[in-house]
Design an enzyme around this catalytic site. Structure first.
Site, mmCIF file in Angstrom:
data_model
loop_
_atom_site.group_PDB
_atom_site.id
_atom_site.type_symbol
_atom_site.label_atom_id
_atom_site.label_comp_id
_atom_site.label_asym_id
_atom_site.label_seq_id
_atom_site.Cartn_x
_atom_site.Cartn_y
_atom_site.Cartn_z
ATOM 1 N N SER A 131 0.825 -1.214 0.000
ATOM 2 C CA SER A 131 0.000 0.000 0.000
ATOM 3 C C SER A 131 0.855 1.258 0.000
ATOM 4 O O SER A 131 1.956 1.268 0.575
ATOM 5 C CB SER A 131 -0.869 -0.010 1.263
ATOM 6 O OG SER A 131 -1.401 1.266 1.514
ATOM 7 N N TYR A 156 -2.388 -0.156 10.081
ATOM 8 C CA TYR A 156 -2.563 -0.749 8.742
ATOM 9 C C TYR A 156 -1.252 -0.642 7.962
ATOM 10 O O TYR A 156 -0.753 -1.628 7.407
ATOM 11 C CB TYR A 156 -3.703 -0.041 8.004
ATOM 12 C CG TYR A 156 -3.789 -0.406 6.540
ATOM 13 C CD1 TYR A 156 -4.108 -1.700 6.138
ATOM 14 C CD2 TYR A 156 -3.521 0.538 5.539
ATOM 15 C CE1 TYR A 156 -4.166 -2.045 4.797
ATOM 16 C CE2 TYR A 156 -3.582 0.205 4.200
ATOM 17 C CZ TYR A 156 -3.903 -1.087 3.830
ATOM 18 O OH TYR A 156 -3.956 -1.429 2.504
HETATM 19 N N1 NAD Z 1 -8.416 -0.289 -2.561
HETATM 20 C C1 NAD Z 1 -7.340 0.438 -2.270
HETATM 21 O O1 NAD Z 1 -7.348 1.651 -2.417
HETATM 22 C C2 NAD Z 1 -6.080 -0.215 -1.749
HETATM 23 C C3 NAD Z 1 -4.965 0.604 -1.560
HETATM 24 C C4 NAD Z 1 -3.790 0.037 -1.085
HETATM 25 C C5 NAD Z 1 -3.718 -1.323 -0.839
HETATM 26 N N2 NAD Z 1 -4.824 -2.099 -1.014
HETATM 27 C C6 NAD Z 1 -4.699 -3.539 -0.737
HETATM 28 O O2 NAD Z 1 -5.179 -4.263 -1.850
HETATM 29 C C7 NAD Z 1 -5.778 -5.490 -1.425
HETATM 30 C C8 NAD Z 1 -7.197 -5.576 -1.950
HETATM 31 O O3 NAD Z 1 -7.928 -4.463 -1.453
HETATM 32 P P1 NAD Z 1 -9.445 -4.171 -1.832
HETATM 33 O O4 NAD Z 1 -9.593 -2.701 -1.948
HETATM 34 O O5 NAD Z 1 -9.861 -5.053 -2.951
HETATM 35 O O6 NAD Z 1 -10.138 -4.600 -0.467
HETATM 36 P P2 NAD Z 1 -11.384 -5.576 -0.173
HETATM 37 O O7 NAD Z 1 -11.637 -5.460 1.284
HETATM 38 O O8 NAD Z 1 -12.496 -5.279 -1.120
HETATM 39 O O9 NAD Z 1 -10.781 -6.996 -0.525
HETATM 40 C C9 NAD Z 1 -10.063 -7.795 0.393
HETATM 41 C C10 NAD Z 1 -10.765 -9.138 0.481
HETATM 42 O O10 NAD Z 1 -10.014 -9.955 1.371
HETATM 43 C C11 NAD Z 1 -10.914 -10.704 2.141
HETATM 44 N N3 NAD Z 1 -10.249 -11.062 3.412
HETATM 45 C C12 NAD Z 1 -9.930 -10.236 4.451
HETATM 46 N N4 NAD Z 1 -9.357 -10.928 5.432
HETATM 47 C C13 NAD Z 1 -9.299 -12.229 5.007
HETATM 48 C C14 NAD Z 1 -8.810 -13.437 5.580
HETATM 49 N N5 NAD Z 1 -8.267 -13.446 6.802
HETATM 50 N N6 NAD Z 1 -8.911 -14.573 4.849
HETATM 51 C C15 NAD Z 1 -9.461 -14.571 3.611
HETATM 52 N N7 NAD Z 1 -9.953 -13.465 3.024
HETATM 53 C C16 NAD Z 1 -9.863 -12.301 3.721
HETATM 54 C C17 NAD Z 1 -12.112 -9.812 2.369
HETATM 55 O O11 NAD Z 1 -13.301 -10.562 2.630
HETATM 56 C C18 NAD Z 1 -12.190 -9.052 1.049
HETATM 57 O O12 NAD Z 1 -13.106 -9.627 0.149
HETATM 58 C C19 NAD Z 1 -5.662 -5.491 0.091
HETATM 59 O O13 NAD Z 1 -4.484 -6.187 0.455
HETATM 60 C C20 NAD Z 1 -5.506 -4.020 0.439
HETATM 61 O O14 NAD Z 1 -4.838 -3.838 1.681
HETATM 62 C C21 NAD Z 1 -5.999 -1.580 -1.484
#
Ligand code: NAD
Length: 327
Positions: A131, A156
């Protein structure tokens, strides 16, 4: 054909990455716990779009539960060549209320993924989500890969940086080839209801007030989902060389165009055809004033070229949201 394992497949980014992999004829085993951090119906709806597509299987599992994870991967792991690990507890503010969720999903979960990857006999590449928050409140801009990332302003961010370090150690010790992707504020249709653009759009269309912080001057390098997916696939296709001393790389996936929250609100007002009612509050703990990705390495190595402007991306999001909210 061996399956690509995608964790977080019911999540925002994971569901789009899975769809793009299926589009190019890959087989995918999706994993997700479908937890209730935000409305699980949205996760189910994303899965519905994937269910029944050729080459897709799904298993509900918590990656922090080592025994359950191993059982879920028992048949796929012996053949797997690639893993895209996107499951995590996301969100900066929630990490102040529920730090234990971050330790569980992002530290234990990431560690378990490294362990299973290490045991996969044919694995060529593990790509995982980091991130922009690892850069903390850095005043130097844009944020470059060789900038220090050791002053996290949220738990985070600390867990995401810790994931990078765990990964680097596994690359060195076990030769586990990996790429970490530092995503910058990803948005778009089917996005996350906890994020500002989603909450603002809902409130503007419902005629309720929105909360902005510090006069809306805070800036984010908003990055459209299609651009992110192109970056993830390009990274997946380019594993670090097997004979490297440390076969691990990091890339920024952003937009190289920071925009203020005020600009976001204007884009949403234009797309919705309505004015927002604003309530301004002080900046909350854990938020950083600005993010901005230096994309030199991702442009050069991955051919990454983000193309969607904030106005266009928000127009597409609002069009989707209107349909989704009515259904
Ligand atoms: N969306 C953003 O702006 C952003 C920015 C930086 C980093 N990220 C990273 O990208 C990745 C995806 O993010 P996103 O925006 O799609 O978020 P999201 O919350 O929509 O997707 C994450 C998914 O992981 C699942 N999850 C969480 N804990 C879990 C566990 N212990 N076991 C199995 N599944 C689990 C959740 O149910 C969810 O569906 C994450 O690692 C997030 O930290 C996202």
């Amino acid at each position: 054909m061996p399956e690509i394992i995608v964790t977080g497949a019911a999540g925002f980014i994971g569901s789009f990455v899975t769809a793009a992999l299926l589009d190019r004829g890959e087989q995918v085993l999706g994993l997700d716990s479908l937890n209730a951090y935000y409305d699980p119906a949205l996760k189910q709806a994303r899965l519905q779009r994937l269910a029944g597509r050729n080459g897709f299987r799904f298993r509900q599992v918590d990656i922090a539960d080592e025994a359950a994870l191993k059982a879920a991967l028992e048949d796929a792991l012996p053949q797997a060549r690639q893993i895209v690990h996107l499951a995590a507890q996301a969100g900066v503010r929630y990490s102040i209320q529920k730090p234990e969720e971050y330790v569980r999903a992002n530290l234990n979960g990431h560690f378990n993924m490294l362990q299973v990857a290490r045991e996969a006999p044919h694995l060529e590449h593990l790509v995982y989500a980091s991130s922009s928050s690892v850069y903390g409140a850095s005043k130097k801009a844009p944020f470059a890969l060789d900038d220090a990332a050791d002053h996290p302003v949220s738990l985070y961010a600390a867990t995401k940086r810790a994931d990078e370090l765990l990964s680097i150690s596994y690359a060195r010790i076990f030769g586990l080839r990996q790429t970490g992707l530092r995503f910058f504020t990803v948005y778009g249709p089917w996005g996350r209801p906890d994020m500002a653009y989603f909450k603002f759009t809902k409130a503007v269309l419902e005629g309720t007030p929105i909360e902005t912080y510090g006069g809306g001057a805070l800036q984010r390098d908003f990055t459209y989902i299609d651009d992110i997916v192109a970056g993830v696939l390009a990274a997946l296709d380019r594993p670090p060389p097997a004979d490297a001393e440390e076969p691990h790389r990091l890339y920024n996936l952003g937009n190289d165009r920071p925009e203020s929250v005020n600009a976001l609100v204007t884009a949403i007002e234009t797309a919705c055809g309505r004015k927002a009612q604003r309530i301004d509050k002080p900046m909350p703990l854990g938020d950083v004033p600005r993010t901005w990705a230096d994309l030199s390495a991702s442009r050069q190595d991955l051919g990454y070229a983000p193309a969607v402007t904030l106005d266009e991306g928000i127009r597409r999001f609002v069009a989707w949201y209107r349909d989704y909210a009515q259904a």
